[in-house]
Design a protein around this motif. Structure first.
Motif, PDB file in Angstrom:
ATOM      1  N   SER A   1       0.378   6.658   2.602  1.00 46.06           N
ATOM      2  CA  SER A   1      -0.765   7.644   3.049  1.00 46.06           C
ATOM      3  C   SER A   1      -2.074   6.656   3.225  1.00 46.06           C
ATOM      4  O   SER A   1      -3.092   7.063   3.802  1.00 46.06           O
ATOM      5  CB  SER A   1      -1.047   8.642   2.130  1.00 46.06           C
ATOM      6  OG  SER A   1      -1.215   8.173   0.971  1.00 46.06           O
ATOM      7  N   LYS A   2      -2.104   5.483   2.771  1.00 45.56           N
ATOM      8  CA  LYS A   2      -3.382   4.820   2.842  1.00 45.56           C
ATOM      9  C   LYS A   2      -3.480   3.769   3.895  1.00 45.56           C
ATOM     10  O   LYS A   2      -4.242   3.096   4.109  1.00 45.56           O
ATOM     11  CB  LYS A   2      -3.463   3.704   1.452  1.00 45.56           C
ATOM     12  CG  LYS A   2      -3.355   4.668   0.255  1.00 45.56           C
ATOM     13  CD  LYS A   2      -4.746   5.668   0.159  1.00 45.56           C
ATOM     14  CE  LYS A   2      -4.626   6.342  -1.153  1.00 45.56           C
ATOM     15  NZ  LYS A   2      -5.265   7.504  -1.224  1.00 45.56           N
TER      16      LYS A   2
ATOM     17  N   LEU B   1       0.670  -1.223  -0.009  1.00 43.31           N
ATOM     18  CA  LEU B   1      -0.163   0.117  -0.088  1.00 43.31           C
ATOM     19  C   LEU B   1       0.901   1.259  -0.014  1.00 43.31           C
ATOM     20  O   LEU B   1       1.975   1.248   0.659  1.00 43.31           O
ATOM     21  CB  LEU B   1      -1.113   0.029   1.305  1.00 43.31           C
ATOM     22  CG  LEU B   1      -1.925  -1.063   1.462  1.00 43.31           C
ATOM     23  CD1 LEU B   1      -2.492  -1.002   2.628  1.00 43.31           C
ATOM     24  CD2 LEU B   1      -2.992  -0.949   0.282  1.00 43.31           C
TER      25      LEU B   1
END
Length: 160
Positions: free
Chosen positions: A104-105, A101
């Protein structure tokens, strides 16, 4: 076509009339002010298939890349046992789950799923808490080194 900034500091993506099929008369999309808005504008520009990445232009790192940089940059300051434990947990548990990922996710929804997966695997809450502490440390380090714009884990309550 390109990313620009207005005189008052707002970031926008510019493209030719007719490019946006939903609104053919539109030529600009605005994203606000600040570094977050700049990154969003560049991301939208690339999502539209416009422009090319320039040398030195920052691209948001994946969590795996951020953790690798963390271990290189901060690992030397850690005690040997802490460094080994962190590397073991990253390689064996954390990165297979969330390493792919963008950093920021890794927010509340992802972390809640991670916790559920670990509980279903029969892990104790103290083990999960330690793993989340490693994730939080990496994200905070990434913010302090300006590798990510925001920490998606800010305000996230770790399980007791």
């Amino acid at each position: 076509m390109s990313v620009h900034q207005t005189k008052d500091g707002r970031w926008f993506v510019f493209y030719h009339k007719g490019f946006n099929r939903d609104d053919p008369g539109r030529t600009r999309e605005y994203f606000g002010r600040g570094i977050g808005a700049e990154l969003a504008a560049h991301e939208r520009n690339h999502a539209l298939g416009l422009g090319k990445q320039r040398p030195g232009e920052s691209v948001e790192p994946s969590f795996a890349l951020l953790s690798e940089e963390y271990m290189l940059g901060h690992g030397a300051q850690m005690a040997r046992t802490s460094r080994e434990d962190t590397a073991y947990k990253l390689e064996g548990v954390i990165l297979p789950e969330i390493g792919h990922l963008p950093a920021s996710k890794v927010g509340p929804a992802v972390l809640d799923t991670y916790i559920k997966t670990r509980i279903d695997a029969g892990k104790k809450k103290t083990t999960i808490h330690r793993e989340l502490s490693i994730i939080r440390a990496i994200l905070r380090w990434g913010m302090s080194r300006r590798k990510i714009v925001t920490n998606p884990m800010d305000g996230y309550q770790l399980p007791t």
